[in-house]
Design a protein around this motif. Structure first.
Motif, PDB file in Angstrom:
ATOM      1  N   CYS A 100       0.866  -1.170   0.000  1.00  8.20           N
ATOM      2  CA  CYS A 100       0.000   0.000   0.000  1.00  8.20           C
ATOM      3  C   CYS A 100       0.909   1.228   0.000  1.00  8.20           C
ATOM      4  CB  CYS A 100      -0.901  -0.009   1.229  1.00  8.20           C
ATOM      5  SG  CYS A 100      -1.988   1.428   1.301  1.00  8.20           S
ATOM      6  N   ALA A 101       0.867   1.994  -1.068  1.00  8.29           N
ATOM      7  CA  ALA A 101       1.721   3.175  -1.180  1.00  8.29           C
ATOM      8  C   ALA A 101       0.921   4.316  -1.777  1.00  8.29           C
ATOM      9  CB  ALA A 101       2.938   2.863  -2.046  1.00  8.29           C
ATOM     10  N   GLY A 102       1.034   5.503  -1.173  1.00  5.83           N
ATOM     11  CA  GLY A 102       0.333   6.676  -1.694  1.00  5.83           C
ATOM     12  C   GLY A 102      -1.177   6.532  -1.628  1.00  5.83           C
ATOM     13  N   GLY A 103      -1.690   5.714  -0.704  1.00  3.61           N
ATOM     14  CA  GLY A 103      -3.132   5.565  -0.541  1.00  3.61           C
ATOM     15  C   GLY A 103      -3.784   4.581  -1.491  1.00  3.61           C
ATOM     16  N   SER A 104      -2.991   3.853  -2.307  1.00  3.52           N
ATOM     17  CA  SER A 104      -3.590   2.849  -3.185  1.00  3.52           C
ATOM     18  C   SER A 104      -2.697   1.610  -3.281  1.00  3.52           C
ATOM     19  CB  SER A 104      -3.849   3.424  -4.584  1.00  3.52           C
ATOM     20  OG  SER A 104      -2.642   3.772  -5.210  1.00  3.52           O
ATOM     21  N   CYS A 105      -3.311   0.485  -3.583  1.00  8.20           N
ATOM     22  CA  CYS A 105      -2.577  -0.775  -3.710  1.00  8.20           C
ATOM     23  C   CYS A 105      -1.667  -0.704  -4.932  1.00  8.20           C
ATOM     24  CB  CYS A 105      -3.542  -1.943  -3.855  1.00  8.20           C
ATOM     25  SG  CYS A 105      -4.569  -2.226  -2.391  1.00  8.20           S
ATOM     26  N   ARG A 106      -0.453  -1.160  -4.775  1.00  7.44           N
ATOM     27  CA  ARG A 106       0.544  -1.113  -5.845  1.00  7.44           C
ATOM     28  C   ARG A 106       1.063  -2.503  -6.154  1.00  7.44           C
ATOM     29  NH1 ARG A 106       1.737   4.423  -7.159  1.00  7.44           N
ATOM     30  NH2 ARG A 106       0.352   5.538  -5.753  1.00  7.44           N
ATOM     31  N   VAL A 107       1.701  -2.627  -7.318  1.00  8.07           N
ATOM     32  CA  VAL A 107       2.347  -3.882  -7.696  1.00  8.07           C
ATOM     33  C   VAL A 107       3.580  -4.054  -6.827  1.00  8.07           C
ATOM     34  CG1 VAL A 107       3.463  -5.138  -9.563  1.00  8.07           C
ATOM     35  CG2 VAL A 107       1.496  -3.694 -10.051  1.00  8.07           C
ATOM     36  N   LEU A 108       3.761  -5.235  -6.287  1.00 11.72           N
ATOM     37  CA  LEU A 108       4.874  -5.529  -5.397  1.00 11.72           C
ATOM     38  C   LEU A 108       6.184  -5.610  -6.163  1.00 11.72           C
ATOM     39  CD1 LEU A 108       5.640  -6.375  -2.474  1.00 11.72           C
ATOM     40  CD2 LEU A 108       5.216  -8.720  -3.173  1.00 11.72           C
ATOM     41  N   HIS A 109       7.210  -4.872  -5.692  1.00 10.91           N
ATOM     42  CA  HIS A 109       8.582  -4.929  -6.223  1.00 10.91           C
ATOM     43  C   HIS A 109       8.652  -4.759  -7.748  1.00 10.91           C
ATOM     44  CE1 HIS A 109       9.840  -6.046  -2.254  1.00 10.91           C
ATOM     45  NE2 HIS A 109       9.130  -7.147  -2.276  1.00 10.91           N
ATOM     46  N   ALA A 110       7.954  -3.771  -8.293  1.00  8.99           N
ATOM     47  CA  ALA A 110       7.925  -3.592  -9.733  1.00  8.99           C
ATOM     48  C   ALA A 110       8.865  -2.500 -10.239  1.00  8.99           C
ATOM     49  CB  ALA A 110       6.504  -3.267 -10.186  1.00  8.99           C
ATOM     50  N   LEU A 111       9.257  -1.555  -9.386  1.00  8.65           N
ATOM     51  CA  LEU A 111      10.028  -0.402  -9.855  1.00  8.65           C
ATOM     52  C   LEU A 111      11.533  -0.673  -9.824  1.00  8.65           C
ATOM     53  CD1 LEU A 111       8.043   2.434  -8.026  1.00  8.65           C
ATOM     54  CD2 LEU A 111       7.751   1.612 -10.376  1.00  8.65           C
TER      55      LEU A 111
END
Length: 192
Positions: free
Chosen positions: A156-167
């Protein structure tokens, strides 16, 4: 009880049935259980019409499977179907048949005839509420975990669910879980 005195009848209410080439999937709407019947168990279940005896089913399965099937195989299938609650009445097997195991039946049939060994695999299907306990990418969440929305990715980043370890390294980030390195530096950049 004589083998020909037991005339099993398959349940057909509150079931969703999907036939596949070599197996049948059965979803029980009353118990939220899903059952996968292999070919031998399927054939046995299909012939549970309340009129066909165990001896008759044995002959039918031998013909349809094109391999020798004995009554122990049919009794084992009935025992498994009964345990899965796919029969209208519980299975009351003769004493010598009640303790049969799949391993014993396979040993009797021989390795080459294991196709005839019945198998009913069952799982408890999740309810709609428990199946929706986590959310995918883009759903609103709270990074401190106090929100009712939980991210399936656990990110959970920036208030929304994100893809894990994608960046990749150098990309901007707000949480460690976003970065392939699992390290979001204090300046908001993924460590390389």
């Amino acid at each position: 009880m004589a083998d020909d005195a037991f005339l099993p009848k398959a349940r057909n209410e509150n079931l969703v049935i999907k036939e596949l080439p070599v197996e049948v999937l059965v979803y029980d709407l009353k118990t939220d259980r899903a059952h996968c019947l292999n070919q031998s168990a399927t054939l046995t279940w299909k012939h549970c019409d309340g009129k066909t005896s165990v001896a008759e089913m044995t002959s039918i399965l031998t013909a349809e499977l094109k391999t020798q099937v004995d009554e122990d195989t049919v009794w084992l299938a009935l025992k498994q179907l009964g345990k899965a609650r796919l029969l209208e009445q519980p299975v009351i097997a003769p004493i010598e048949k009640s303790r049969l195991s799949r391993r014993e039946v396979i040993r009797k049939l021989g390795l080459g005839a294991t196709i005839a060994a019945p198998l009913v695999m069952s799982i408890i299907a999740p309810t709609a509420a428990s199946a929706a306990t986590c959310h995918g990418t883009g759903f609103a969440c709270s990074p401190n975990g106090n929100s009712t929305a939980t991210c399936c990715s656990q990110c959970c980043a920036g208030g929304s669910c994100r893809v894990l370890h994608a960046l990749a390294g150098g990309a901007s980030c707000t949480q460690d879980c976003q970065c392939a390195s699992a390290n979001c530096l204090g300046g908001g950049t993924c460590h390389s």
